[in-house]
Scaffold this motif. Structure first.
Motif, PDB file in Angstrom:
ATOM      1  N   LYS A  77       0.835  -1.198   0.000  1.00 48.86           N
ATOM      2  CA  LYS A  77       0.000   0.000   0.000  1.00 48.86           C
ATOM      3  C   LYS A  77       0.875   1.256   0.000  1.00 48.86           C
ATOM      4  O   LYS A  77       0.556   2.238  -0.665  1.00 48.86           O
ATOM      5  N   ASP A  78       1.975   1.218   0.740  1.00 49.65           N
ATOM      6  CA  ASP A  78       2.887   2.368   0.777  1.00 49.65           C
ATOM      7  C   ASP A  78       3.468   2.669  -0.605  1.00 49.65           C
ATOM      8  O   ASP A  78       3.588   3.834  -0.998  1.00 49.65           O
ATOM      9  N   ASP A  79       3.833   1.625  -1.355  1.00 50.26           N
ATOM     10  CA  ASP A  79       4.360   1.821  -2.706  1.00 50.26           C
ATOM     11  C   ASP A  79       3.293   2.398  -3.636  1.00 50.26           C
ATOM     12  O   ASP A  79       3.571   3.268  -4.459  1.00 50.26           O
ATOM     13  N   LEU A  80       2.062   1.901  -3.491  1.00 42.83           N
ATOM     14  CA  LEU A  80       0.962   2.412  -4.296  1.00 42.83           C
ATOM     15  C   LEU A  80       0.707   3.881  -3.979  1.00 42.83           C
ATOM     16  O   LEU A  80       0.503   4.703  -4.873  1.00 42.83           O
ATOM     17  N   TYR A  81       0.746   4.204  -2.694  1.00 42.87           N
ATOM     18  CA  TYR A  81       0.532   5.583  -2.264  1.00 42.87           C
ATOM     19  C   TYR A  81       1.617   6.498  -2.837  1.00 42.87           C
ATOM     20  O   TYR A  81       1.318   7.588  -3.334  1.00 42.87           O
ATOM     21  N   THR A  82       2.852   6.047  -2.791  1.00 40.30           N
ATOM     22  CA  THR A  82       3.964   6.839  -3.316  1.00 40.30           C
ATOM     23  C   THR A  82       3.777   7.096  -4.812  1.00 40.30           C
ATOM     24  O   THR A  82       3.983   8.215  -5.300  1.00 40.30           O
ATOM     25  N   GLN A 133       1.104   9.582  -5.332  1.00 38.34           N
ATOM     26  CA  GLN A 133       1.628  10.900  -4.995  1.00 38.34           C
ATOM     27  C   GLN A 133       2.397  11.479  -6.192  1.00 38.34           C
ATOM     28  O   GLN A 133       2.239  12.652  -6.527  1.00 38.34           O
ATOM     29  N   GLU A 134       3.204  10.649  -6.838  1.00 41.68           N
ATOM     30  CA  GLU A 134       3.963  11.083  -8.013  1.00 41.68           C
ATOM     31  C   GLU A 134       3.038  11.554  -9.130  1.00 41.68           C
ATOM     32  O   GLU A 134       3.350  12.490  -9.856  1.00 41.68           O
ATOM     33  N   LEU A 135       1.900  10.879  -9.265  1.00 41.55           N
ATOM     34  CA  LEU A 135       0.945  11.217 -10.328  1.00 41.55           C
ATOM     35  C   LEU A 135      -0.070  12.263  -9.879  1.00 41.55           C
ATOM     36  O   LEU A 135      -0.978  12.604 -10.646  1.00 41.55           O
ATOM     37  N   GLU A 136       0.088  12.753  -8.646  1.00 32.37           N
ATOM     38  CA  GLU A 136      -0.781  13.783  -8.084  1.00 32.37           C
ATOM     39  C   GLU A 136      -2.250  13.385  -8.114  1.00 32.37           C
ATOM     40  O   GLU A 136      -3.130  14.173  -8.484  1.00 32.37           O
ATOM     41  N   ILE A 137      -2.541  12.143  -7.710  1.00 31.28           N
ATOM     42  CA  ILE A 137      -3.913  11.654  -7.641  1.00 31.28           C
ATOM     43  C   ILE A 137      -4.553  12.217  -6.378  1.00 31.28           C
ATOM     44  O   ILE A 137      -4.043  12.018  -5.276  1.00 31.28           O
ATOM     45  N   GLU A 138      -5.659  12.936  -6.566  1.00 31.49           N
ATOM     46  CA  GLU A 138      -6.332  13.568  -5.438  1.00 31.49           C
ATOM     47  C   GLU A 138      -7.092  12.541  -4.613  1.00 31.49           C
ATOM     48  O   GLU A 138      -7.617  11.566  -5.145  1.00 31.49           O
ATOM     49  N   GLY A 139      -7.142  12.747  -3.302  1.00 31.20           N
ATOM     50  CA  GLY A 139      -7.870  11.880  -2.396  1.00 31.20           C
ATOM     51  C   GLY A 139      -7.133  10.614  -2.017  1.00 31.20           C
ATOM     52  O   GLY A 139      -7.687   9.735  -1.359  1.00 31.20           O
ATOM     53  N   ARG A 140      -5.880  10.508  -2.404  1.00 30.37           N
ATOM     54  CA  ARG A 140      -5.110   9.274  -2.181  1.00 30.37           C
ATOM     55  C   ARG A 140      -4.951   8.921  -0.706  1.00 30.37           C
ATOM     56  O   ARG A 140      -4.889   7.747  -0.349  1.00 30.37           O
ATOM     57  N   SER A 141      -4.905   9.928   0.166  1.00 29.52           N
ATOM     58  CA  SER A 141      -4.674   9.643   1.592  1.00 29.52           C
ATOM     59  C   SER A 141      -5.861   8.927   2.232  1.00 29.52           C
ATOM     60  O   SER A 141      -5.698   8.260   3.250  1.00 29.52           O
ATOM     61  N   ASP A 142      -7.038   9.033   1.624  1.00 25.37           N
ATOM     62  CA  ASP A 142      -8.230   8.371   2.163  1.00 25.37           C
ATOM     63  C   ASP A 142      -8.520   7.030   1.492  1.00 25.37           C
ATOM     64  O   ASP A 142      -9.495   6.374   1.837  1.00 25.37           O
ATOM     65  N   ASP A 178      -8.033   3.031   0.297  1.00 24.39           N
ATOM     66  CA  ASP A 178      -7.432   1.765   0.705  1.00 24.39           C
ATOM     67  C   ASP A 178      -6.672   1.199  -0.501  1.00 24.39           C
ATOM     68  O   ASP A 178      -6.631   1.817  -1.570  1.00 24.39           O
ATOM     69  N   LYS A 179      -6.076   0.047  -0.336  1.00 22.22           N
ATOM     70  CA  LYS A 179      -5.211  -0.512  -1.380  1.00 22.22           C
ATOM     71  C   LYS A 179      -5.962  -0.703  -2.699  1.00 22.22           C
ATOM     72  O   LYS A 179      -5.470  -0.313  -3.760  1.00 22.22           O
ATOM     73  N   SER A 180      -7.165  -1.268  -2.656  1.00 24.12           N
ATOM     74  CA  SER A 180      -7.902  -1.518  -3.899  1.00 24.12           C
ATOM     75  C   SER A 180      -8.309  -0.210  -4.580  1.00 24.12           C
ATOM     76  O   SER A 180      -8.315  -0.122  -5.807  1.00 24.12           O
ATOM     77  N   GLU A 181      -8.625   0.817  -3.806  1.00 24.50           N
ATOM     78  CA  GLU A 181      -8.967   2.109  -4.388  1.00 24.50           C
ATOM     79  C   GLU A 181      -7.741   2.770  -5.017  1.00 24.50           C
ATOM     80  O   GLU A 181      -7.849   3.413  -6.064  1.00 24.50           O
ATOM     81  N   LEU A 182      -6.587   2.626  -4.383  1.00 16.08           N
ATOM     82  CA  LEU A 182      -5.345   3.149  -4.961  1.00 16.08           C
ATOM     83  C   LEU A 182      -5.050   2.480  -6.291  1.00 16.08           C
ATOM     84  O   LEU A 182      -4.690   3.138  -7.278  1.00 16.08           O
ATOM     85  N   ILE A 183      -5.213   1.158  -6.343  1.00 15.93           N
ATOM     86  CA  ILE A 183      -4.977   0.416  -7.584  1.00 15.93           C
ATOM     87  C   ILE A 183      -5.908   0.922  -8.685  1.00 15.93           C
ATOM     88  O   ILE A 183      -5.466   1.198  -9.809  1.00 15.93           O
ATOM     89  N   GLU A 184      -7.171   1.086  -8.371  1.00 14.85           N
ATOM     90  CA  GLU A 184      -8.146   1.557  -9.370  1.00 14.85           C
ATOM     91  C   GLU A 184      -7.782   2.968  -9.833  1.00 14.85           C
ATOM     92  O   GLU A 184      -7.817   3.257 -11.036  1.00 14.85           O
ATOM     93  N   ALA A 185      -7.427   3.841  -8.898  1.00 21.16           N
ATOM     94  CA  ALA A 185      -7.070   5.213  -9.263  1.00 21.16           C
ATOM     95  C   ALA A 185      -5.835   5.250 -10.143  1.00 21.16           C
ATOM     96  O   ALA A 185      -5.755   6.018 -11.108  1.00 21.16           O
TER      97      ALA A 185
END
Length: 87
Positions: free
Chosen positions: A57-62, A65-74, A76-83
């Motif tokens: 999840k930390d790697d996905l979050y990072t 962050q690089e792609l400036e995806i809004e709402g990333r801090s809220d 979960d792992k599956s939502e990060l993958i979809e985003a």
């Protein structure tokens, strides 16, 4: 005849088709430009990275962050993958 989308879009017809299918402006431009380039093959399998499901999840979050995806801090792992896949 496809509308001219300026110098940042290399293949206007592909861009318009992708936008009609619901792709974001950024994603449509990225794909249209890759298809217009003779040294890129966007239809072929990509690089050597493992699938997002294997990332922490930390790697996905990072990456989000690089792609400036809004709402990333809220997210979960599956939502990060979809985003990430939709960016």
């Amino acid at each position: 005849m496809a509308k001219d989308h300026g110098p940042s879009v290399k293949d206007d017809e592909t861009y318009e088709a992708l936008r009609e299918d619901g792709a974001s402006k950024q994603k449509a431009a990225r794909i249209a430009n890759a298809q217009a380039s003779s040294d890129m093959s966007p239809g072929e399998k990509g690089g050597k990275q493992p699938p997002y499901e294997d990332w922490t999840k930390d790697d996905l979050y990072t990456r989000a962050q690089e792609l400036e995806i809004e709402g990333r801090s809220d997210m979960d792992k599956s939502e990060l993958i979809e985003a990430l896949r939709n960016s």
